[in-house]
Design a protein around this motif. Structure first.
Motif, short mmCIF file in Angstrom:
data_model
loop_
_atom_site.label_atom_id
_atom_site.label_comp_id
_atom_site.label_asym_id
_atom_site.label_seq_id
_atom_site.Cartn_x
_atom_site.Cartn_y
_atom_site.Cartn_z
N ASP A 20 0.83 -1.21 0.00
CA ASP A 20 0.00 0.00 0.00
C ASP A 20 0.85 1.25 0.00
O ASP A 20 1.81 1.36 0.75
CB ASP A 20 -0.92 -0.01 1.22
N LYS A 76 0.43 5.23 0.42
CA LYS A 76 -0.49 6.30 0.80
C LYS A 76 0.24 7.63 0.83
O LYS A 76 1.44 7.68 1.10
CB LYS A 76 -1.08 6.02 2.19
N HIS A 136 -4.73 6.63 -1.70
CA HIS A 136 -4.31 5.27 -1.39
C HIS A 136 -4.20 4.47 -2.69
O HIS A 136 -5.20 4.27 -3.37
CB HIS A 136 -5.34 4.65 -0.43
#
Ligand SMILES: [Zn+2]
Ligand SMILES: [Zn+2]
Length: 192
Positions: free
Chosen positions: A4, A6, A13
């Motif tokens: 991920d 972010k 995201h």
């Protein structure tokens, strides 16, 4: 497993999936342009030792936009240059892609994340001649041919599955945000 990405404030995201070494190239770039993008955005925390930017080059269909698409913006250092995607909510660099949308390529800007190890070791170092002065070993270019070879291989495989059109930065074949080209003064300032 997925990886991920972010922005600093958490609203944007992106997700890379599956996240493993084989699906892309973990690389370091010391070029003035990559650094200038981070500097222009005030994202100095994304710049590593000796001015390097850590990226993961992969196919755009392996990246999905999970949240915050409305905050994504794009800049170019010059007309026709790379698209430099960033989260405008907090000025975090996100990714680079070619201005030509038919090329199935995206380089996620990782910053100095310690968990980037799950993407495999760094296999390429580019533009070391533009590294900033500093302590420690002087960086040297390496693995460039490997990066190019992998890029070509991804371009072929990506064309077969229509990967370019599935980029999170495109919709209906057009960029999700219009690129703003920096003025000469802005570029000079950012490139130092
Ligand atoms: Zn943000
Ligand atoms: Zn660069």
């Amino acid at each position: 497993m997925s990886f991920d990405l972010k922005c600093r404030c958490g609203q944007v995201h992106l997700r890379l999936s599956p996240a493993r070494a084989g699906i892309g190239s973990h690389a370091l770039c010391y070029c003035k342009d990559c650094r200038a993008v981070a500097k222009h955005l005030g994202a100095d925390h994304m710049i590593g030792p000796r001015g390097r930017i850590r990226v993961f080059q992969t196919r755009p269909d392996r990246v999905t936009l999970e949240a915050g698409g409305e905050h994504i913006a794009c800049l170019q250092l010059r007309e026709g240059g790379m698209h430099r995607w960033y989260a405008a909510c907090c000025n975090t660099p996100l990714a680079n892609s070619f201005a030509k949308p038919s090329l199935p390529f995206v380089a996620l800007v990782l910053g100095e994340r310690e968990d980037a190890d799950c993407l495999g070791p760094v296999i390429g170092v580019g533009n070391a001649a533009s590294a900033l002065p500093g302590d420690g070993e002087t960086p040297k270019d390496r693995g460039i041919r490997r990066l190019i070879w992998r890029f070509l291989r991804r371009t072929v495989s990506g064309r077969m599955v229509g990967a370019a059109a599935r980029s999170p930065f495109l919709q209906g074949g057009a960029p999700i945000a219009e690129a703003r080209v920096l003025s000469d003064a802005e570029r000079r300032l950012a490139r130092g």
